[in-house]
Design a protein around this motif. Structure first.
Motif, mmCIF file in Angstrom:
data_model
loop_
_atom_site.group_PDB
_atom_site.id
_atom_site.type_symbol
_atom_site.label_atom_id
_atom_site.label_comp_id
_atom_site.label_asym_id
_atom_site.label_seq_id
_atom_site.Cartn_x
_atom_site.Cartn_y
_atom_site.Cartn_z
ATOM 1 N N SER A 109 0.680 -1.615 -0.577
ATOM 2 C CA SER A 109 -0.124 0.410 0.283
ATOM 3 C C SER A 109 1.408 1.460 -0.204
ATOM 4 C CB SER A 109 -1.309 -0.141 1.366
ATOM 5 O OG SER A 109 -0.256 0.028 2.229
ATOM 6 N N ILE A 110 1.892 1.188 0.003
ATOM 7 C CA ILE A 110 3.105 2.347 -0.095
ATOM 8 C C ILE A 110 3.623 2.388 -2.123
ATOM 9 C CG2 ILE A 110 5.376 3.062 0.518
ATOM 10 C CD1 ILE A 110 4.777 1.934 3.055
ATOM 11 N N LYS A 111 3.300 4.056 -2.362
ATOM 12 C CA LYS A 111 3.800 3.826 -3.831
ATOM 13 C C LYS A 111 4.781 5.174 -3.914
ATOM 14 C CE LYS A 111 -1.300 3.595 -4.640
ATOM 15 N NZ LYS A 111 -1.854 3.735 -5.488
ATOM 16 N N LYS A 112 5.118 5.531 -4.903
ATOM 17 C CA LYS A 112 6.690 6.605 -5.218
ATOM 18 C C LYS A 112 5.755 8.332 -4.833
ATOM 19 C CE LYS A 112 9.249 8.581 -8.344
ATOM 20 N NZ LYS A 112 10.236 8.042 -10.356
ATOM 21 N N GLY A 113 6.562 8.303 -4.366
ATOM 22 C CA GLY A 113 6.226 9.872 -4.114
ATOM 23 C C GLY A 113 5.196 10.009 -2.970
ATOM 24 N N ASP A 114 4.770 8.723 -1.730
ATOM 25 C CA ASP A 114 4.182 8.949 -0.043
ATOM 26 C C ASP A 114 5.610 8.793 0.745
ATOM 27 O OD1 ASP A 114 2.061 8.094 -1.278
ATOM 28 O OD2 ASP A 114 2.112 6.202 -0.496
ATOM 29 N N ASN A 115 5.076 9.631 1.548
ATOM 30 C CA ASN A 115 6.200 10.014 2.689
ATOM 31 C C ASN A 115 5.735 9.005 3.898
ATOM 32 O OD1 ASN A 115 7.225 11.729 4.296
ATOM 33 N ND2 ASN A 115 5.705 13.283 4.973
ATOM 34 N N VAL A 116 6.532 8.506 4.034
ATOM 35 C CA VAL A 116 6.395 6.772 5.101
ATOM 36 C C VAL A 116 7.447 7.857 6.352
ATOM 37 C CG1 VAL A 116 6.415 5.775 3.526
ATOM 38 C CG2 VAL A 116 8.636 6.352 4.152
ATOM 39 N N LYS A 117 7.530 7.012 7.416
ATOM 40 C CA LYS A 117 8.357 7.076 8.154
ATOM 41 C C LYS A 117 9.110 5.980 8.878
ATOM 42 C CE LYS A 117 7.721 8.416 13.694
ATOM 43 N NZ LYS A 117 7.416 9.289 14.674
ATOM 44 N N VAL A 118 9.822 6.063 9.466
ATOM 45 C CA VAL A 118 10.842 4.478 9.692
ATOM 46 C C VAL A 118 10.510 4.164 11.428
ATOM 47 C CG1 VAL A 118 13.222 3.921 9.400
ATOM 48 C CG2 VAL A 118 12.484 5.518 8.283
ATOM 49 N N LEU A 119 9.839 2.636 11.357
ATOM 50 C CA LEU A 119 9.846 2.401 12.396
ATOM 51 C C LEU A 119 10.958 1.694 13.504
ATOM 52 C CD1 LEU A 119 6.407 1.022 11.167
ATOM 53 C CD2 LEU A 119 6.396 2.519 12.116
ATOM 54 N N ARG B 213 11.595 5.175 -5.006
ATOM 55 C CA ARG B 213 10.881 3.874 -5.401
ATOM 56 C C ARG B 213 10.797 3.286 -4.520
ATOM 57 N NH1 ARG B 213 15.838 1.306 -8.276
ATOM 58 N NH2 ARG B 213 16.963 0.961 -6.327
ATOM 59 N N ALA B 214 9.213 2.150 -5.052
ATOM 60 C CA ALA B 214 9.204 0.780 -4.722
ATOM 61 C C ALA B 214 8.788 -0.459 -5.367
ATOM 62 C CB ALA B 214 7.211 1.388 -4.524
ATOM 63 N N LEU B 215 9.409 -1.529 -4.930
ATOM 64 C CA LEU B 215 9.897 -2.542 -5.384
ATOM 65 C C LEU B 215 8.949 -3.416 -4.881
ATOM 66 C CD1 LEU B 215 14.107 -1.765 -4.713
ATOM 67 C CD2 LEU B 215 12.344 -1.551 -6.612
ATOM 68 N N PRO B 216 8.134 -3.219 -5.435
ATOM 69 C CA PRO B 216 6.687 -4.407 -4.649
ATOM 70 C C PRO B 216 7.033 -6.122 -5.063
ATOM 71 C CG PRO B 216 5.919 -3.534 -7.335
ATOM 72 C CD PRO B 216 7.624 -2.516 -6.813
ATOM 73 N N ALA B 217 7.937 -6.119 -5.695
ATOM 74 C CA ALA B 217 7.981 -8.006 -6.276
ATOM 75 C C ALA B 217 9.566 -8.059 -5.131
ATOM 76 C CB ALA B 217 9.363 -7.729 -7.680
ATOM 77 N N GLU B 218 10.023 -7.370 -4.611
ATOM 78 C CA GLU B 218 10.953 -7.357 -3.388
ATOM 79 C C GLU B 218 10.148 -7.606 -2.182
ATOM 80 O OE1 GLU B 218 14.885 -5.708 -4.683
ATOM 81 O OE2 GLU B 218 14.577 -6.352 -6.671
ATOM 82 N N GLY B 219 9.529 -6.584 -2.222
ATOM 83 C CA GLY B 219 8.764 -6.028 -0.748
ATOM 84 C C GLY B 219 9.006 -4.779 -0.195
ATOM 85 N N LYS B 220 9.838 -4.713 -1.029
ATOM 86 C CA LYS B 220 11.221 -3.371 -0.146
ATOM 87 C C LYS B 220 10.504 -1.740 -1.092
ATOM 88 C CE LYS B 220 14.545 -6.285 0.381
ATOM 89 N NZ LYS B 220 15.568 -6.739 1.599
ATOM 90 N N VAL B 221 11.542 -0.479 -0.737
ATOM 91 C CA VAL B 221 11.362 0.976 -0.619
ATOM 92 C C VAL B 221 12.866 1.084 -0.168
ATOM 93 C CG1 VAL B 221 8.642 1.085 -0.893
ATOM 94 C CG2 VAL B 221 10.320 1.657 1.060
ATOM 95 N N VAL B 222 12.417 2.927 -1.056
ATOM 96 C CA VAL B 222 14.101 3.791 -1.369
ATOM 97 C C VAL B 222 13.808 4.872 -0.571
ATOM 98 C CG1 VAL B 222 16.395 4.300 -1.885
ATOM 99 C CG2 VAL B 222 15.205 2.186 -3.020
#
Length: 101
Positions: free
Chosen positions: A2-12, A25-34
C-alpha cells in the motif's frame, strides 16, 4: 503493497528509526522501498562519462516495507492504511482520521 512512489513515510525500526522521508522507488516484487535520506550507504563508483571523477558516493539502499509506515497528509501521524471502494477505484484511507489519499 500500500506504499507508492512519492508517499511520505516514517521509519519504524532499524538505525534510522523515527526518520521521515519521501519514497523514491517502490520495489513490490522484493517487498522493499527506497526512502530519501534513510539507509544511506557509501558506494565506490568508477569514473565514466557522466561522473568524470568517480570516488565514494552516498546512495540510499532499499528498506523492507514492513519497517515503514505511511504518514497521513491530513493528521500528520504515522498510520495503518485501510481501503475503500469508490465505484471502480480503490482508495487508500487513514485508519486514524478517515482521510482519503
Amino acid at each position: 503493497m500500500s506504499i507508492k512512489k512519492g508517499d511520505n513515510v516514517k521509519v519504524l525500526s532499524g538505525k534510522d528509526r523515527g526518520k521521515q522521508g519521501v519514497v523514491l522507488r517502490a520495489l513490490p516484487a522484493e517487498g522493499k522501498v527506497v526512502v530519501e535520506g534513510v539507509a544511506v550507504a557509501k558506494k565506490a563508483v568508477k569514473p565514466n562519462q557522466q561522473n568524470q571523477q568517480g570516488g565514494i558516493v552516498p546512495t540510499e539502499m532499499p528498506v523492507d516495507v514492513s519497517n515503514v509506515q505511511l504518514v497521513c497528509p491530513k493528521c500528520g501521524q504515522a498510520t495503518r492504511v485501510g481501503h475503500k471502494k469508490d465505484g471502480k477505484n480503490k482508495l487508500r484511507v487513514c485508519k486514524k482520521c478517515g482521510a482519503e489519499f
